[in-house]
Motif scaffolding. Sequence first.
Motif, mmCIF file in Angstrom:
data_model
loop_
_atom_site.group_PDB
_atom_site.id
_atom_site.type_symbol
_atom_site.label_atom_id
_atom_site.label_comp_id
_atom_site.label_asym_id
_atom_site.label_seq_id
_atom_site.Cartn_x
_atom_site.Cartn_y
_atom_site.Cartn_z
ATOM 1 N N ARG A 1 -50.500 -81.413 -7.360
ATOM 2 C CA ARG A 1 -49.374 -81.868 -8.182
ATOM 3 C C ARG A 1 -48.395 -82.569 -7.257
ATOM 4 N N TRP A 2 -47.775 -83.611 -7.748
ATOM 5 C CA TRP A 2 -46.745 -84.232 -6.930
ATOM 6 C C TRP A 2 -45.593 -84.654 -7.810
ATOM 7 N N TRP A 3 -44.469 -84.825 -7.169
ATOM 8 C CA TRP A 3 -43.315 -85.311 -7.892
ATOM 9 C C TRP A 3 -42.568 -86.298 -7.025
ATOM 10 N N GLU A 4 -41.914 -87.174 -7.733
ATOM 11 C CA GLU A 4 -41.048 -88.169 -7.113
ATOM 12 C C GLU A 4 -39.750 -88.093 -7.897
ATOM 13 N N GLY A 5 -38.744 -87.513 -7.293
ATOM 14 C CA GLY A 5 -37.508 -87.280 -8.026
ATOM 15 C C GLY A 5 -37.797 -86.367 -9.205
ATOM 16 N N ALA A 6 -37.456 -86.809 -10.405
ATOM 17 C CA ALA A 6 -37.664 -86.000 -11.610
ATOM 18 C C ALA A 6 -39.050 -86.194 -12.222
ATOM 19 N N SER A 7 -39.787 -87.208 -11.791
ATOM 20 C CA SER A 7 -41.116 -87.475 -12.336
ATOM 21 C C SER A 7 -42.137 -86.522 -11.729
ATOM 22 N N ARG A 8 -42.943 -85.908 -12.574
ATOM 23 C CA ARG A 8 -43.967 -84.987 -12.110
ATOM 24 C C ARG A 8 -45.327 -85.490 -12.573
ATOM 25 N N CYS A 9 -46.308 -85.401 -11.661
ATOM 26 C CA CYS A 9 -47.654 -85.872 -11.954
ATOM 27 C C CYS A 9 -48.648 -84.806 -11.526
ATOM 28 N N ARG A 10 -49.819 -84.850 -12.109
ATOM 29 C CA ARG A 10 -50.888 -83.961 -11.690
ATOM 30 C C ARG A 10 -52.142 -84.794 -11.509
ATOM 31 N N HIS A 11 -52.783 -84.622 -10.376
ATOM 32 C CA HIS A 11 -54.048 -85.308 -10.154
ATOM 33 C C HIS A 11 -55.071 -84.638 -11.060
ATOM 34 N N PRO A 12 -55.867 -85.425 -11.776
ATOM 35 C CA PRO A 12 -56.785 -84.836 -12.751
ATOM 36 C C PRO A 12 -57.917 -84.009 -12.145
ATOM 37 N N GLY A 13 -58.079 -84.038 -10.841
ATOM 38 C CA GLY A 13 -59.135 -83.256 -10.205
ATOM 39 C C GLY A 13 -58.594 -82.476 -9.034
ATOM 40 N N ASP A 14 -59.521 -81.832 -8.327
ATOM 41 C CA ASP A 14 -59.101 -81.051 -7.166
ATOM 42 C C ASP A 14 -59.540 -81.716 -5.866
ATOM 43 N N ASP A 15 -59.954 -82.986 -5.942
ATOM 44 C CA ASP A 15 -60.432 -83.690 -4.757
ATOM 45 C C ASP A 15 -59.266 -84.288 -3.961
ATOM 46 N N PRO A 16 -59.158 -83.940 -2.695
ATOM 47 C CA PRO A 16 -58.068 -84.455 -1.878
ATOM 48 C C PRO A 16 -58.116 -85.974 -1.712
ATOM 49 N N ARG A 17 -59.307 -86.548 -1.612
ATOM 50 C CA ARG A 17 -59.415 -87.995 -1.401
ATOM 51 C C ARG A 17 -58.856 -88.769 -2.582
ATOM 52 N N GLY A 18 -59.201 -88.370 -3.787
ATOM 53 C CA GLY A 18 -58.690 -89.052 -4.974
ATOM 54 C C GLY A 18 -57.175 -88.947 -5.070
ATOM 55 N N CYS A 19 -56.649 -87.779 -4.787
ATOM 56 C CA CYS A 19 -55.204 -87.589 -4.799
ATOM 57 C C CYS A 19 -54.557 -88.431 -3.710
ATOM 58 N N ALA A 20 -55.162 -88.456 -2.522
ATOM 59 C CA ALA A 20 -54.615 -89.233 -1.407
ATOM 60 C C ALA A 20 -54.523 -90.713 -1.750
ATOM 61 N N VAL A 21 -55.530 -91.233 -2.428
ATOM 62 C CA VAL A 21 -55.524 -92.648 -2.810
ATOM 63 C C VAL A 21 -54.360 -92.923 -3.755
ATOM 64 N N ARG A 22 -54.165 -92.076 -4.742
ATOM 65 C CA ARG A 22 -53.073 -92.273 -5.707
ATOM 66 C C ARG A 22 -51.705 -92.133 -5.044
ATOM 67 N N VAL A 23 -51.552 -91.129 -4.190
ATOM 68 C CA VAL A 23 -50.275 -90.905 -3.513
ATOM 69 C C VAL A 23 -50.005 -92.025 -2.506
ATOM 70 N N ALA A 24 -51.026 -92.467 -1.780
ATOM 71 C CA ALA A 24 -50.853 -93.566 -0.820
ATOM 72 C C ALA A 24 -50.447 -94.854 -1.537
ATOM 73 N N ARG A 25 -51.011 -95.087 -2.704
ATOM 74 C CA ARG A 25 -50.652 -96.263 -3.497
ATOM 75 C C ARG A 25 -49.176 -96.201 -3.907
ATOM 76 N N ARG A 26 -48.737 -95.026 -4.336
ATOM 77 C CA ARG A 26 -47.328 -94.872 -4.727
ATOM 78 C C ARG A 26 -46.417 -94.985 -3.511
#
Length: 101
Positions: free
Chosen positions: A48-73
């Motif tokens: 799960r990650w948040w940026e200020g008040a926005s909260r998001c959840r990665h749909p899986g438990d894979d670190p690589r997929g989450c890393a790609v989304r977080v790196a993009r943001r």
Amino acid sequence: MSESRAAIQKLHSDLIELGVNGAYELGDDATLCVWISLVVVYRDGYFRWWEGASRCRHPGDDPRGCAVRVARRHAGLIKEVPPWWEDQNEVLRGETVDDYP
């Protein structure tokens, strides 16, 4: 090693591979601070990650997929720093900082 610590360490190494070098663990084995107000937590099998008040959840438990989304943001934040950054940075760090994290 706990599941959350292993997941956060893997996420951290994946972020480094993607060019996000300023991330650091907060020491609770479950939290990674990527950029001021961009924080990732591994809990209950999900990232799960948040940026200020926005909260998001990665749909899986894979670190690589989450890393790609977080790196993009992260890249988007670095490219276009939000107007609230300086105020929040001053509150969290106690003074204005010239360089962005």
